[in-house]
Design a protein around this motif. Structure first.
Motif, PDB file in Angstrom:
ATOM      1  N   VAL A  16      16.779 -42.754   7.569  1.00 25.21           N
ATOM      2  CA  VAL A  16      17.345 -41.711   6.722  1.00 25.21           C
ATOM      3  C   VAL A  16      16.472 -41.339   5.539  1.00 25.21           C
ATOM      4  O   VAL A  16      16.763 -40.362   4.849  1.00 25.21           O
ATOM      5  CB  VAL A  16      18.746 -42.113   6.217  1.00 25.21           C
ATOM      6  CG1 VAL A  16      19.684 -42.323   7.388  1.00 25.21           C
ATOM      7  CG2 VAL A  16      18.681 -43.359   5.356  1.00 25.21           C
ATOM      8  N   ALA A  17      15.385 -42.103   5.280  1.00 24.01           N
ATOM      9  CA  ALA A  17      14.512 -41.745   4.167  1.00 24.01           C
ATOM     10  C   ALA A  17      13.821 -40.407   4.429  1.00 24.01           C
ATOM     11  O   ALA A  17      13.408 -39.727   3.505  1.00 24.01           O
ATOM     12  CB  ALA A  17      13.475 -42.835   3.920  1.00 24.01           C
ATOM     13  N   SER A  32      20.965 -43.329  -0.052  1.00 18.99           N
ATOM     14  CA  SER A  32      19.683 -43.281   0.655  1.00 18.99           C
ATOM     15  C   SER A  32      19.390 -41.881   1.170  1.00 18.99           C
ATOM     16  O   SER A  32      18.268 -41.392   1.062  1.00 18.99           O
ATOM     17  CB  SER A  32      19.712 -44.234   1.867  1.00 18.99           C
ATOM     18  OG  SER A  32      19.703 -45.556   1.449  1.00 18.99           O
ATOM     19  N   MET A  42      17.692 -53.178   6.913  1.00 19.04           N
ATOM     20  CA  MET A  42      17.833 -52.753   5.519  1.00 19.04           C
ATOM     21  C   MET A  42      19.256 -52.262   5.257  1.00 19.04           C
ATOM     22  O   MET A  42      20.201 -52.996   5.424  1.00 19.04           O
ATOM     23  CB  MET A  42      16.799 -51.690   5.164  1.00 19.04           C
ATOM     24  CG  MET A  42      15.396 -52.290   5.138  1.00 19.04           C
ATOM     25  SD  MET A  42      14.187 -51.014   4.823  1.00 19.04           S
ATOM     26  CE  MET A  42      12.737 -51.980   4.506  1.00 19.04           C
ATOM     27  N   GLU A  43      19.417 -50.979   4.854  1.00 22.16           N
ATOM     28  CA  GLU A  43      20.770 -50.535   4.525  1.00 22.16           C
ATOM     29  C   GLU A  43      21.536 -50.055   5.737  1.00 22.16           C
ATOM     30  O   GLU A  43      22.732 -49.801   5.632  1.00 22.16           O
ATOM     31  CB  GLU A  43      20.744 -49.475   3.436  1.00 22.16           C
ATOM     32  CG  GLU A  43      20.625 -48.049   3.927  1.00 22.16           C
ATOM     33  CD  GLU A  43      19.172 -47.651   4.021  1.00 22.16           C
ATOM     34  OE1 GLU A  43      18.449 -48.269   4.827  1.00 22.16           O
ATOM     35  OE2 GLU A  43      18.781 -46.728   3.296  1.00 22.16           O
ATOM     36  N   SER A  75      18.310 -49.781   0.004  1.00 22.66           N
ATOM     37  CA  SER A  75      17.909 -48.435   0.394  1.00 22.66           C
ATOM     38  C   SER A  75      16.464 -48.401   0.878  1.00 22.66           C
ATOM     39  O   SER A  75      15.551 -48.880   0.206  1.00 22.66           O
ATOM     40  CB  SER A  75      18.064 -47.483  -0.779  1.00 22.66           C
ATOM     41  OG  SER A  75      17.611 -46.197  -0.394  1.00 22.66           O
ATOM     42  N   CYS A  76      16.246 -47.830   2.053  1.00 17.89           N
ATOM     43  CA  CYS A  76      14.890 -47.725   2.588  1.00 17.89           C
ATOM     44  C   CYS A  76      14.144 -46.583   1.907  1.00 17.89           C
ATOM     45  O   CYS A  76      12.954 -46.414   2.120  1.00 17.89           O
ATOM     46  CB  CYS A  76      14.933 -47.514   4.097  1.00 17.89           C
ATOM     47  SG  CYS A  76      15.823 -46.029   4.564  1.00 17.89           S
ATOM     48  N   SER A  77      14.833 -45.805   1.116  1.00 18.12           N
ATOM     49  CA  SER A  77      14.188 -44.689   0.430  1.00 18.12           C
ATOM     50  C   SER A  77      13.963 -45.069  -1.024  1.00 18.12           C
ATOM     51  O   SER A  77      14.920 -45.259  -1.768  1.00 18.12           O
ATOM     52  CB  SER A  77      15.110 -43.465   0.525  1.00 18.12           C
ATOM     53  OG  SER A  77      14.607 -42.425  -0.263  1.00 18.12           O
ATOM     54  N   PRO A  78      12.691 -45.174  -1.474  1.00 19.62           N
ATOM     55  CA  PRO A  78      12.481 -45.561  -2.868  1.00 19.62           C
ATOM     56  C   PRO A  78      12.993 -44.472  -3.799  1.00 19.62           C
ATOM     57  O   PRO A  78      13.111 -43.319  -3.412  1.00 19.62           O
ATOM     58  CB  PRO A  78      10.972 -45.730  -2.980  1.00 19.62           C
ATOM     59  CG  PRO A  78      10.406 -44.936  -1.859  1.00 19.62           C
ATOM     60  CD  PRO A  78      11.439 -44.909  -0.767  1.00 19.62           C
ATOM     61  N   GLY A  79      13.314 -44.870  -5.015  1.00 19.54           N
ATOM     62  CA  GLY A  79      13.820 -43.901  -5.980  1.00 19.54           C
ATOM     63  C   GLY A  79      15.312 -44.061  -6.220  1.00 19.54           C
ATOM     64  O   GLY A  79      15.948 -43.197  -6.810  1.00 19.54           O
ATOM     65  N   TYR A  99       8.433 -47.520  -8.582  1.00 16.52           N
ATOM     66  CA  TYR A  99       8.578 -46.150  -8.056  1.00 16.52           C
ATOM     67  C   TYR A  99       9.621 -45.392  -8.866  1.00 16.52           C
ATOM     68  O   TYR A  99       9.427 -44.258  -9.280  1.00 16.52           O
ATOM     69  CB  TYR A  99       8.989 -46.225  -6.586  1.00 16.52           C
ATOM     70  CG  TYR A  99       8.893 -44.922  -5.837  1.00 16.52           C
ATOM     71  CD1 TYR A  99       7.821 -44.652  -5.001  1.00 16.52           C
ATOM     72  CD2 TYR A  99       9.886 -43.955  -5.962  1.00 16.52           C
ATOM     73  CE1 TYR A  99       7.744 -43.456  -4.305  1.00 16.52           C
ATOM     74  CE2 TYR A  99       9.814 -42.751  -5.285  1.00 16.52           C
ATOM     75  CZ  TYR A  99       8.733 -42.506  -4.458  1.00 16.52           C
ATOM     76  OH  TYR A  99       8.656 -41.316  -3.769  1.00 16.52           O
ATOM     77  N   PHE A 100      10.744 -46.061  -9.103  1.00 19.93           N
ATOM     78  CA  PHE A 100      11.817 -45.448  -9.881  1.00 19.93           C
ATOM     79  C   PHE A 100      11.341 -45.174 -11.313  1.00 19.93           C
ATOM     80  O   PHE A 100      11.597 -44.114 -11.873  1.00 19.93           O
ATOM     81  CB  PHE A 100      13.046 -46.376  -9.886  1.00 19.93           C
ATOM     82  CG  PHE A 100      14.290 -45.729 -10.409  1.00 19.93           C
ATOM     83  CD1 PHE A 100      15.128 -45.045  -9.547  1.00 19.93           C
ATOM     84  CD2 PHE A 100      14.631 -45.799 -11.751  1.00 19.93           C
ATOM     85  CE1 PHE A 100      16.289 -44.432 -10.019  1.00 19.93           C
ATOM     86  CE2 PHE A 100      15.780 -45.184 -12.231  1.00 19.93           C
ATOM     87  CZ  PHE A 100      16.613 -44.497 -11.363  1.00 19.93           C
ATOM     88  N   MET A 124       9.186 -42.184 -11.495  1.00 24.65           N
ATOM     89  CA  MET A 124       9.974 -40.953 -11.346  1.00 24.65           C
ATOM     90  C   MET A 124      10.550 -40.481 -12.678  1.00 24.65           C
ATOM     91  O   MET A 124      10.680 -39.284 -12.911  1.00 24.65           O
ATOM     92  CB  MET A 124      11.144 -41.238 -10.416  1.00 24.65           C
ATOM     93  CG  MET A 124      10.863 -40.856  -8.985  1.00 24.65           C
ATOM     94  SD  MET A 124      12.406 -41.070  -8.078  1.00 24.65           S
ATOM     95  CE  MET A 124      12.104 -39.940  -6.725  1.00 24.65           C
ATOM     96  N   SER A 182      18.491 -39.540  -1.702  1.00 28.27           N
ATOM     97  CA  SER A 182      17.186 -39.894  -2.249  1.00 28.27           C
ATOM     98  C   SER A 182      16.054 -39.437  -1.332  1.00 28.27           C
ATOM     99  O   SER A 182      14.983 -39.043  -1.788  1.00 28.27           O
ATOM    100  CB  SER A 182      17.114 -41.404  -2.465  1.00 28.27           C
ATOM    101  OG  SER A 182      15.795 -41.804  -2.639  1.00 28.27           O
ATOM    102  N   GLY A 183      16.277 -39.492  -0.037  1.00 30.18           N
ATOM    103  CA  GLY A 183      15.245 -39.085   0.921  1.00 30.18           C
ATOM    104  C   GLY A 183      14.968 -37.594   0.887  1.00 30.18           C
ATOM    105  O   GLY A 183      13.955 -37.129   1.385  1.00 30.18           O
ATOM    106  N   ARG A 229       7.785 -33.077  -0.434  1.00 31.04           N
ATOM    107  CA  ARG A 229       9.196 -33.061  -0.804  1.00 31.04           C
ATOM    108  C   ARG A 229       9.463 -33.981  -1.991  1.00 31.04           C
ATOM    109  O   ARG A 229      10.269 -33.692  -2.849  1.00 31.04           O
ATOM    110  CB  ARG A 229       9.967 -33.575   0.420  1.00 31.04           C
ATOM    111  CG  ARG A 229      11.466 -33.483   0.355  1.00 31.04           C
ATOM    112  CD  ARG A 229      12.049 -33.783   1.734  1.00 31.04           C
ATOM    113  NE  ARG A 229      12.185 -35.192   2.041  1.00 31.04           N
ATOM    114  CZ  ARG A 229      11.529 -35.854   2.974  1.00 31.04           C
ATOM    115  NH1 ARG A 229      10.609 -35.256   3.714  1.00 31.04           N
ATOM    116  NH2 ARG A 229      11.747 -37.123   3.185  1.00 31.04           N
ATOM    117  N   ARG A 230       8.776 -35.119  -2.022  1.00 31.00           N
ATOM    118  CA  ARG A 230       9.129 -36.139  -2.983  1.00 31.00           C
ATOM    119  C   ARG A 230       8.025 -36.447  -3.983  1.00 31.00           C
ATOM    120  O   ARG A 230       8.182 -37.293  -4.848  1.00 31.00           O
ATOM    121  CB  ARG A 230       9.504 -37.429  -2.236  1.00 31.00           C
ATOM    122  CG  ARG A 230      10.601 -37.189  -1.192  1.00 31.00           C
ATOM    123  CD  ARG A 230      11.402 -38.415  -0.951  1.00 31.00           C
ATOM    124  NE  ARG A 230      11.949 -38.921  -2.186  1.00 31.00           N
ATOM    125  CZ  ARG A 230      12.462 -40.139  -2.343  1.00 31.00           C
ATOM    126  NH1 ARG A 230      12.483 -40.971  -1.322  1.00 31.00           N
ATOM    127  NH2 ARG A 230      12.947 -40.530  -3.483  1.00 31.00           N
TER     128      ARG A 230
END
Lengths: 246, 246, 246, 246, 246, 246, 246, 246
Positions: free
Chosen positions: C155-156, D186, C180-181, D221-225, E239-240, E243, D189-190, E46-47
């Motif tokens: 999902v990232a 997640s 992971m999640e 969360s696999c998505s950082p941030g 990372y956070f 940001m 964030s992605g 995107r990020r």
């Protein structure tokens, strides 16, 4: 143990033994202090079975010292969770000592136990539960309980169990050993009027959490007549079974 | 997607599009496209079954507003974990609406569902599991799945289940609902070649930990062919069962 | 399996086979007692697939003995969580036997399975989930289910998944494998009207608690149509998928 | 707060205020001891926002005493997890005080806050998460952060979220509030390059364990941030959001 | 990344690049399918930062393939939780690549990052938390954030921290890394008006439960302005932090 | 079973049985046979003691219906975890029915039980454990086991227990009921050669976690001869005790 | 003990004692002796402080009976976790009895305690921790320990604590009471050379898990000199403090 | 503090101080002052005992550097959880340094400690708890507390403990070290009027959960006068014991 002490007392009475020498024997009765261990010599008298050595976390030297002491006073030795190293060293001293490698149990008796008439049936859900079963079996053997193992009759193929109703019927006490979901204890208990001692095992993976899933299952058995011992505790189940198998 | 990008690049080359705007378009490209696509697809998918209202934590006013909107657009209503208060208010608007008090499910269809040929069998371990079974049954009823309930056939008296082998054989999908040790799912799965959807329930006390014991049991089933939904989630099991009951 | 038994019965009927020899074959039908294991020969008849060997905790000797027995009676072998050692020894006996090292699965069929028309789609959140996916794939291959793997669509980066809506739409059953999640199962389930079997994996660290985080996520999916199997249980998910893929 | 103290210092410098009277005002600067509470008056100076009262476990009398003290020194009041009783009593003293019943938050400012230019977007997975969202919204309002709420865009219907890409793009900080499986953090964030503050909620049942499932999901969360605050801690998320929204 | 694409678009506009070649470059934009991995090329756009490789559970071959792909398209590489083996192989291709052995992080940039003006302060409670701090530091370095580390200022000797009030005051974002009881995050947060990102570490033993104790401490901080990432997740915190450090 | 199969094969050979029907028979064979057998056996087993009603989660109407049926067929009634309401209604029908309000147990026998010679000793650690003790006592009373209760002899004042060595010595089975730290079971077991059935109770607060602390203590008893039942499960302990008290 | 055994052996030798009786005596020897010894010792020990009544789970009648007996024999009464009902009834008998409603503690002494010279300082992190502090204070008061309470000095505003260094310095024993993250114990311990007894409280919500978070924090204190009692156990902390405050 | 503020206000009034600088001073006031104070105080406190090095997670180089610094400034060194490697290197520098391999503790004093008159008694439940006992003993030795170890007196053979009532009576502080069910702490505490510091150990298996079972037992002790430190934390218990052993 009581026979030894009885013999000793009779010797004193008959004058074959001086009170001094008898005192020398009995003065360690309550326990023997080895410094790192305090052997409960009185246990055999009080509980009908001498102290059992829990091998894990003890050094080979400590185990062997304690073992020699127990054998000399009680003539019976049981060491759980130990290894080949300890076994090799003890074998040199007591050539007839027995060892099961998978479960790590060492056991020995100087004289054969009085054999009981009641029978203990050990049932395992799967082949991977065998080491725990073997720990239980060795314990029962040394305590003089006739024992039979019924292996790999888990609930995934219920007829394997139902086919053995006769064996279940002939047992006086049943030990059920199961990992994963541990459902076998409830199922067996529902089929018989015998006390069922349930042993959860750490067989499984993921959400079996090292045996916790099976432990909870057994704890919550909807069938009365089940009581539970610690995860992988074949020895404890056998000891309890022997106590109620008269 | 490449046609879009090609068009865009040609626009840049021809000077019809600034590089800045082109960059802005490229940033949203994968989502914008799919975002719009999603909506249409989704409606088509949803024709099968509309949104279900999870009642817990919503005010009666919120629930009723959502319910009216769903009924008017889809003609099917399912509210789980709600109460008599909500039911009374909805009953005034939709006199034929149904409610099961114990499970707190409200359900309603303006037109009868197309009836499937496959059959779903709901099995409960005990009488106390009935509210969860009723939530499942109501869900299946409104989705058009023929459904039968087999109640109180827990593993403490296995013959009650073995006696019902015929019913098990005739089902296409089986939902097993059990609290306490939750062993029934494994046992049923071992007897049949049907998919078993296991629902742990919070029935029990002490080390059942509100359904965790049953959940772990089912998760660790030694009999393949079992999958599990959340504790007390009769609705989820039924929804899944209906999906695979074609 | 039923074809074998049918052939045998026909032979008896036609007089090609004496009842004695047929009895010899069938007398082990319910199970074969190997001492350390009690193989459920009846399972193939009852459940459409023979017993599967859970390798962990069994000795190579035990596994090979059971494996030979199952192949000779059912012609299909599946061993999960085993290793190269077992594979090497079996390869000498059955040169065409297959092995996936990462997942530790061994599988083999003497005759090709009847191929189904329905399709199973395996989706993984990340590359590290591949061993679990491979266990599922091998299981489905041997059960005759057409299977496709969609890897690393977590999902990232949601567009990687949204871009594959066509593959999702063509599948009859979907297996979602994520550590992971574990959010992928809910997301996929929200996009399609297919049953989603969720497999939490132990991929992750810290508060993933060896897969518990993903397991709970999947258990609590807000999107109905998801059911869950044990952590890293690719085999179980595939077996369940095959059952509902008709 | 610094403006007040600055004004006071200028008064001293200009001779409008005697040092004695200024000392009288400032002597409680570090904190004011109420016996049962030790109000951190210095906090506004040190941290830019005065002490916030956590209502749970305090008596109404204690809360009101502390509240009066804080208002008189700082002009800003925020009480979380309190109730109508406290509100009614405070309303008699401060008629413009505000209260949100569902979340139990009371908030008040004697002068309007300086309004920031950055925007905070609050996203909730479901309608039942609204009380937590309201706690966050009230906190942001009193801290002067422009705020928008996007409600009920859970991952079960992803297009509801994808449809709102514009709102996501315009936000400077995003707060994601979700119970059950908590996957929304997640996913959001992605999609964006904004910091996401995730708030797990206790919405759910069974294996949601009062918010633990959502908490673990967000933590992994696999998505950082993504960073996480306590279960149902709308206030904490908003406070953190305001700190980074400059 | 946007600069690359901008350059490309300008090339198209200026006629230096054919639309066909530009299309070839852009057609992989959303993601690049490697079979075992699906690289999210679009992420940088995107990020603001390309995909980061989570090394654990991937084979060296897989990692290197993905790494090459990411470097060639984005010029920035970050691999967490990998090892010397992967580093040695990558070093042959990219001689300037960097590696921190303790934390297992590999990082590399083809061009230097634009340096930010805000400053990130990393504080660790003990010396054993340094590997996590190093993972954070490397991440911040490659993202262009000025960073300072303040090591071993745990609450057992508070004056070590109070002595550094100036450094705390000068930071724009603070990362607090602590194992054992993890109390440092609350304490630091109470002293400053800066956002604190707390990283629990697995440093400790017994009831620290691999970082759970510190995690819970940080989650329950009585000082608002703290948010938490996963145990040992130095990368995620950095990372956070990057940001919100604009 | 082989006779059945032989008969079947002869029928096939003789053409009395189609191969199709024979296959159908073989499919059900292991379960059909045993299923029927089970019923008869089960009745015989049950002569000992009929089904016990778990009151929690059942409606009064359901309980009373089941109770009447059990009394009329077996003459013995035991309902656990029920309340005054159910008792009042049953009392009108069976005036001699007994009820213990604190434990919620209802029990009744139409004829007195055969009295056993062995004796069960119930030991509680504290006064607050009495309801669980009473549940056990009532169960034993109705099963015909002589029973004595030794109350409030927790390990905080060991002499209270040591003073009762005689009572311990005279018992045949011992039930130890303890909450908080649950240490009493180990201590009692170390003093005697009787089987000890340990019942953890939910007495305690904080880190007793509703009985989990006591449960773990008992599970890990260093003194062999202890087995454990569920938290607060006085009935289960008594049932098990009665089984081994012959 | 050996004199006893010698006497016994001489009796056997002299024929004054049968071997059977001698054996019986030896069986009880270690416990019989000590059992009697215990009683006397115990009374001496108890002179310091009599049994304390844990009110929870006991009926008012039970509590009052025990209370009267303790007062009449020891002149000191302490009841924890009880309520107004019990207090009202006791007040009629002992008009000077004291009660703190919030903590539910009742305490009373017929004669004033000897006052100690050492001083116990109770520190609470927040106002909501006061009931636990009051339980501790009442316990110390009745045991004769001079006691001071320092309330609401949690780590969110550290200067409130640092300002009280003098009070900390003057204390001989410190009790730190804190909920939520419970960090205060480590911080206080780091500032002084006094033993710190930490009491986690159930103040908090969400991931505070009813005090578990604070408990773990305190358990893992990086500052040596902290030991911990059960959640909300103000009495236990005070009792321990009084023991070491000589 | 008010004098400082007064001085500052006078400076402002007199024009010696700008309002800006005054505001800056006020901002840091509570911390600045105390920060400096702290250092001096701290040194004074530390005269008692210097920093202790927690070896786990530190490199040998780091440990040795810190060790040398501490020895040179304080003359006392204590390193816990380290290994032979570190010991060998330190031994070359400080030939009289001591090391206990099992517990991994290194300790050294340049001058002998002043010997206290009070005595600390360390009691272990089993032989396997000895490493933790040794860590405690070494800590006490270096702190100058007379110490005695009583080994292997677990509750399975209570008379071993009861026999040592004299040693218990002579101790001023008692440390109880026990794994498995950890019941020994309660039992010892019930026998004496000395403070008992309980150390749960990770000795055990299955449901001992690495010491959690013993920890919970000790936490829930029904005997007041017990406080608890972390699992296996022999050092912490000894440090605390030394603090209260004056």
């Amino acid at each position: 143990m009581s026979e030894n002490i009885e013999r000793l007392l009779k010797g004193v009475r008959a004058g074959r033994l001086s009170t001094d020498r008898a005192l020398g024997v009995l003065k360690d009765l309550p326990y023997k202090d080895l410094g790192f261990a305090r052997i409960d010599n009185h246990r055999a008298l009080r509980r009908g079975f001498p102290e059992v050595i829990f091998g894990k976390g003890k050094t080979p030297d400590q185990i062997i010292k304690i073992a020699r002491r127990i054998i000399s006073s009680d003539g019976i030795l049981l060491i759980t969770r130990t290894d080949t190293k300890v076994y090799s060293r003890l074998k040199k001293i007591y050539p007839k000592i027995k060892f099961d490698k998978k479960s790590g149990i060492i056991y020995y008796r100087t004289t054969p136990p009085p054999i009981k008439t009641g029978k203990v049936l050990i049932i395992t859900a799967g082949t991977a539960d065998l080491p725990v079963a073997e720990e239980a079996r060795a314990t029962l053997e040394i305590m003089g309980d006739p024992v039979e193992i019924l292996c790999d009759v888990g609930v995934a193929g219920l007829h394997r169990l139902l086919d053995k109703m006769k064996a279940l019927g002939e047992a006086d006490v049943i030990i059920v050993i199961a990992g994963m979901e541990g459902a076998l204890a409830s199922v067996v208990s529902g089929l018989v009027s015998k006390p069922v001692i349930a042993v959860p095992t750490s067989v499984g993976y993921g959400a079996s959490f090292g045996g916790v899933a099976a432990l909870l299952t057994m704890m919550n058995s909807c069938s009365p007549g089940v009581s539970v011992v610690n995860i992988d505790n074949g020895f404890g189940a056998a000891y309890f079974a022997s106590m109620i198998n008269k």
